[in-house]
Design a protein around this motif. Structure first.
Motif, PDB file in Angstrom:
ATOM      1  N   GLU A 315      44.302 -67.882 -43.437  1.00  0.00           N
ATOM      2  CA  GLU A 315      45.715 -68.082 -43.769  1.00  0.00           C
ATOM      3  C   GLU A 315      46.451 -66.762 -43.928  1.00  0.00           C
ATOM      4  O   GLU A 315      47.615 -66.630 -43.515  1.00  0.00           O
ATOM      5  CB  GLU A 315      45.813 -68.898 -45.060  1.00  0.00           C
ATOM      6  CG  GLU A 315      47.220 -69.135 -45.555  1.00  0.00           C
ATOM      7  CD  GLU A 315      47.244 -69.819 -46.911  1.00  0.00           C
ATOM      8  OE1 GLU A 315      48.265 -69.692 -47.609  1.00  0.00           O
ATOM      9  OE2 GLU A 315      46.233 -70.468 -47.272  1.00  0.00           O
ATOM     10  N   ARG A 316      45.781 -65.758 -44.523  1.00  0.00           N
ATOM     11  CA  ARG A 316      46.423 -64.455 -44.762  1.00  0.00           C
ATOM     12  C   ARG A 316      46.177 -63.465 -43.617  1.00  0.00           C
ATOM     13  O   ARG A 316      46.490 -62.279 -43.755  1.00  0.00           O
ATOM     14  CB  ARG A 316      45.897 -63.854 -46.066  1.00  0.00           C
ATOM     15  CG  ARG A 316      46.169 -64.696 -47.303  1.00  0.00           C
ATOM     16  CD  ARG A 316      47.658 -64.835 -47.574  1.00  0.00           C
ATOM     17  NE  ARG A 316      47.914 -65.589 -48.785  1.00  0.00           N
ATOM     18  CZ  ARG A 316      48.063 -65.061 -49.990  1.00  0.00           C
ATOM     19  NH1 ARG A 316      47.976 -63.743 -50.150  1.00  0.00           N
ATOM     20  NH2 ARG A 316      48.314 -65.821 -51.037  1.00  0.00           N
ATOM     21  N   ASN A 317      45.608 -63.920 -42.512  1.00  0.00           N
ATOM     22  CA  ASN A 317      45.355 -63.066 -41.337  1.00  0.00           C
ATOM     23  C   ASN A 317      44.519 -61.826 -41.686  1.00  0.00           C
ATOM     24  O   ASN A 317      44.819 -60.701 -41.283  1.00  0.00           O
ATOM     25  CB  ASN A 317      46.680 -62.626 -40.697  1.00  0.00           C
ATOM     26  CG  ASN A 317      47.479 -63.782 -40.153  1.00  0.00           C
ATOM     27  OD1 ASN A 317      46.917 -64.688 -39.525  1.00  0.00           O
ATOM     28  ND2 ASN A 317      48.788 -63.788 -40.387  1.00  0.00           N
ATOM     29  N   LEU A 318      43.462 -62.059 -42.448  1.00  0.00           N
ATOM     30  CA  LEU A 318      42.584 -60.968 -42.871  1.00  0.00           C
ATOM     31  C   LEU A 318      41.350 -60.806 -41.991  1.00  0.00           C
ATOM     32  O   LEU A 318      40.529 -59.931 -42.251  1.00  0.00           O
ATOM     33  CB  LEU A 318      42.130 -61.212 -44.318  1.00  0.00           C
ATOM     34  CG  LEU A 318      43.202 -61.168 -45.402  1.00  0.00           C
ATOM     35  CD1 LEU A 318      42.610 -61.585 -46.737  1.00  0.00           C
ATOM     36  CD2 LEU A 318      43.804 -59.780 -45.507  1.00  0.00           C
ATOM     37  N   THR A 319      41.230 -61.613 -40.960  1.00  0.00           N
ATOM     38  CA  THR A 319      39.991 -61.634 -40.178  1.00  0.00           C
ATOM     39  C   THR A 319      39.667 -60.274 -39.579  1.00  0.00           C
ATOM     40  O   THR A 319      38.527 -59.788 -39.672  1.00  0.00           O
ATOM     41  CB  THR A 319      40.089 -62.695 -39.064  1.00  0.00           C
ATOM     42  OG1 THR A 319      40.348 -63.969 -39.661  1.00  0.00           O
ATOM     43  CG2 THR A 319      38.790 -62.756 -38.273  1.00  0.00           C
ATOM     44  N   GLU A 370      42.472 -52.096 -49.204  1.00  0.00           N
ATOM     45  CA  GLU A 370      43.443 -52.527 -48.191  1.00  0.00           C
ATOM     46  C   GLU A 370      43.491 -54.046 -48.091  1.00  0.00           C
ATOM     47  O   GLU A 370      44.578 -54.634 -48.011  1.00  0.00           O
ATOM     48  CB  GLU A 370      43.071 -51.920 -46.837  1.00  0.00           C
ATOM     49  CG  GLU A 370      44.093 -52.216 -45.743  1.00  0.00           C
ATOM     50  CD  GLU A 370      43.748 -51.552 -44.424  1.00  0.00           C
ATOM     51  OE1 GLU A 370      44.562 -51.645 -43.500  1.00  0.00           O
ATOM     52  OE2 GLU A 370      42.648 -50.947 -44.329  1.00  0.00           O
ATOM     53  N   LEU A 371      42.318 -54.693 -48.124  1.00  0.00           N
ATOM     54  CA  LEU A 371      42.278 -56.153 -48.109  1.00  0.00           C
ATOM     55  C   LEU A 371      42.986 -56.719 -49.336  1.00  0.00           C
ATOM     56  O   LEU A 371      43.755 -57.691 -49.249  1.00  0.00           O
ATOM     57  CB  LEU A 371      40.825 -56.634 -48.078  1.00  0.00           C
ATOM     58  CG  LEU A 371      40.086 -56.526 -46.755  1.00  0.00           C
ATOM     59  CD1 LEU A 371      38.577 -56.729 -46.975  1.00  0.00           C
ATOM     60  CD2 LEU A 371      40.604 -57.565 -45.763  1.00  0.00           C
ATOM     61  N   ARG A 372      42.751 -56.097 -50.457  1.00  0.00           N
ATOM     62  CA  ARG A 372      43.361 -56.560 -51.704  1.00  0.00           C
ATOM     63  C   ARG A 372      44.881 -56.432 -51.654  1.00  0.00           C
ATOM     64  O   ARG A 372      45.615 -57.296 -52.128  1.00  0.00           O
ATOM     65  CB  ARG A 372      42.789 -55.744 -52.853  1.00  0.00           C
ATOM     66  CG  ARG A 372      43.083 -56.316 -54.229  1.00  0.00           C
ATOM     67  CD  ARG A 372      44.178 -55.535 -54.897  1.00  0.00           C
ATOM     68  NE  ARG A 372      44.370 -56.003 -56.264  1.00  0.00           N
ATOM     69  CZ  ARG A 372      45.566 -56.194 -56.790  1.00  0.00           C
ATOM     70  NH1 ARG A 372      46.660 -56.008 -56.071  1.00  0.00           N
ATOM     71  NH2 ARG A 372      45.688 -56.597 -58.035  1.00  0.00           N
ATOM     72  N   SER A 373      45.370 -55.325 -51.088  1.00  0.00           N
ATOM     73  CA  SER A 373      46.818 -55.135 -51.015  1.00  0.00           C
ATOM     74  C   SER A 373      47.480 -56.151 -50.099  1.00  0.00           C
ATOM     75  O   SER A 373      48.593 -56.600 -50.379  1.00  0.00           O
ATOM     76  CB  SER A 373      47.119 -53.705 -50.533  1.00  0.00           C
ATOM     77  OG  SER A 373      46.699 -53.525 -49.187  1.00  0.00           O
ATOM     78  N   VAL A 374      46.803 -56.538 -49.031  1.00  0.00           N
ATOM     79  CA  VAL A 374      47.350 -57.577 -48.139  1.00  0.00           C
ATOM     80  C   VAL A 374      47.401 -58.912 -48.880  1.00  0.00           C
ATOM     81  O   VAL A 374      48.375 -59.665 -48.764  1.00  0.00           O
ATOM     82  CB  VAL A 374      46.514 -57.689 -46.851  1.00  0.00           C
ATOM     83  CG1 VAL A 374      46.969 -58.877 -46.008  1.00  0.00           C
ATOM     84  CG2 VAL A 374      46.586 -56.407 -46.054  1.00  0.00           C
ATOM     85  N   LEU A 375      46.367 -59.219 -49.643  1.00  0.00           N
ATOM     86  CA  LEU A 375      46.363 -60.455 -50.413  1.00  0.00           C
ATOM     87  C   LEU A 375      47.479 -60.490 -51.449  1.00  0.00           C
ATOM     88  O   LEU A 375      47.998 -61.563 -51.797  1.00  0.00           O
ATOM     89  CB  LEU A 375      45.015 -60.614 -51.129  1.00  0.00           C
ATOM     90  CG  LEU A 375      43.845 -61.143 -50.312  1.00  0.00           C
ATOM     91  CD1 LEU A 375      42.539 -60.964 -51.084  1.00  0.00           C
ATOM     92  CD2 LEU A 375      44.039 -62.614 -49.975  1.00  0.00           C
TER      93      LEU A 375
END
Length: 377
Positions: A315-319, A370-375
């Protein structure tokens, strides 16, 4: 003309030889004294002493074997989990229309188990069942003539590696209890997860006898944590437990992991500043293998996290970001030097393996941040 020089060099080597002989004599003197004492004793006493010495030799032989040979070590251990990725998250129904069993004519629901809990159980199994738990072994506690093994270049690498994995297991079970395994504010703590956390909080060096008398050895307590985690997954498969796969829970879990990795990188930095003895830094190896154990465990845990939070990640395009992080984590596990060196970073002869490991840790931490900031957007 050359005779004085030759004589001088000859005397130097004679002094060196005498010095080495003197040191060897000091080391061998206790053994020679014991040998003479043993030869003067009676047959019965010789048999008793000989049996005790044989037991000691066998114990040290076993200790050497379990510290030098690592069973089940495989940096690619999460590969099967990565290949079986699904779009559903942990705790979601997976076969709502299938009847795996019937109760009063009604279908029994089936939910997806937690890959985090399953991977944690497997890593604990790797530590205490597939391998001997080094830190609580009596010879590990005795050290080398009273000197702790971590202050010597021998027998401490595997123990440090296991402790690094165990640090991750303690962090993971804490997060499972406090956030992931319950709906915060509206559900009680899962008892299986609570028991797992309590068991993993047991002393890492406990033997059968402690300062307060008989106690339980560390491996037997950690084995109960394996059962606790697998029981939780059994309940989750039956849709009788909770896994709260929300974005804020994932963000908090990533925060905790980043903090844990940052703490270890700071430990490495302190060691680099304290010493640049190269191959002769006796504490560099346990620092390195502790950090390596953390990365080894977090690689599996983060692959499992991707499975448990599959819907949120999609959903958050983190793939793409997550795949890159996994690739860098796996690449960091390729650094497996035979001897650990903590040399000056500008040295041409003594590499700084601690600096390399510290770079790998910070690179992984940067990806997690970086993943955390996108979330958080």
């Amino acid at each position: 003309m050359l005779d004085p020089i030759v004589n001088f060099i000859t005397r130097i080597f004679q002094w060196i030889g005498r010095g080495i002989g003197f040191l060897v004599g000091i080391v061998l003197w206790p053994f020679m004294w014991v040998g003479r004492w043993y030869g003067q004793r009676g047959l019965i006493l010789k048999a008793v002493v000989g049996a005790i010495l044989a037991i000691i030799v066998v114990m040290y032989g076993y200790f050497f074997y379990v510290t030098q040979f690592w069973t089940g070590f495989n940096p690619d251990y999460p590969a099967s989990l990565a290949q079986a990725r699904e779009s559903t998250g942990a705790g979601d129904p997976v076969t709502p229309d299938a009847i795996s069993a019937t109760v009063a004519g009604e279908p029994e629901p089936t939910c997806k188990p937690s890959a985090i809990a399953g991977t944690s159980a497997d890593l604990i199994d790797f530590n205490v069942n597939q391998n001997a738990w080094i830190s609580s072994m009596v010879l590990s506690k005795l050290g080398l003539f009273g000197i702790e093994w971590r202050n010597t270049p021998f027998f401490d690498n595997k123990a440090a590696f296991q402790l690094g994995i165990n640090q991750v297991m303690r962090r993971t079970t804490t997060e499972l209890v406090d956030t992931l395994g319950r709906v915060r504010g509206t559900s009680q703590i899962d008892q299986n997860l609570q028991n797992a956390r309590t068991n993993l909080a047991w002393s890492e060096t406990a033997w059968y006898i402690g300062w307060r008398g008989p106690t339980r050895p560390t491996p037997s307590v950690y084995r109960e944590a394996i059962t606790n985690l697998r029981n939780f997954n059994t309940s989750l498969e039956r849709c009788q437990a909770t896994f709260d796969a929300r974005a804020d829970n994932l963000m908090q879990f990533l925060d905790r992991i980043a903090g844990d990795i940052g703490s270890t990188s700071d430990i490495l930095r302190q060691r680099i500043e304290v010493s640049d003895a190269g191959w002769f830094d006796l504490r560099a190896d346990d620092r390195f293998w502790f950090a390596y154990g953390q990365l080894y465990a977090y690689y599996g845990i983060l692959v499992a996290t991707r499975s448990d939070f599959a819907a949120i990640i999609a959903e958050r395009n983190l793939t793409a970001l997550w795949t890159r992080m996994e690739g860098q984590l796996r690449a960091s596990l390729n650094v497996q030097p035979w001897i650990i060196s903590n040399g000056n970073e500008s040295s041409a002869f003594f590499p700084s393996h601690l600096a390399t490991m510290g770079f790998n840790l910070l690179q992984v931490r940067s990806n997690i941040v970086e993943l955390r900031s996108v979330l958080d957007r």
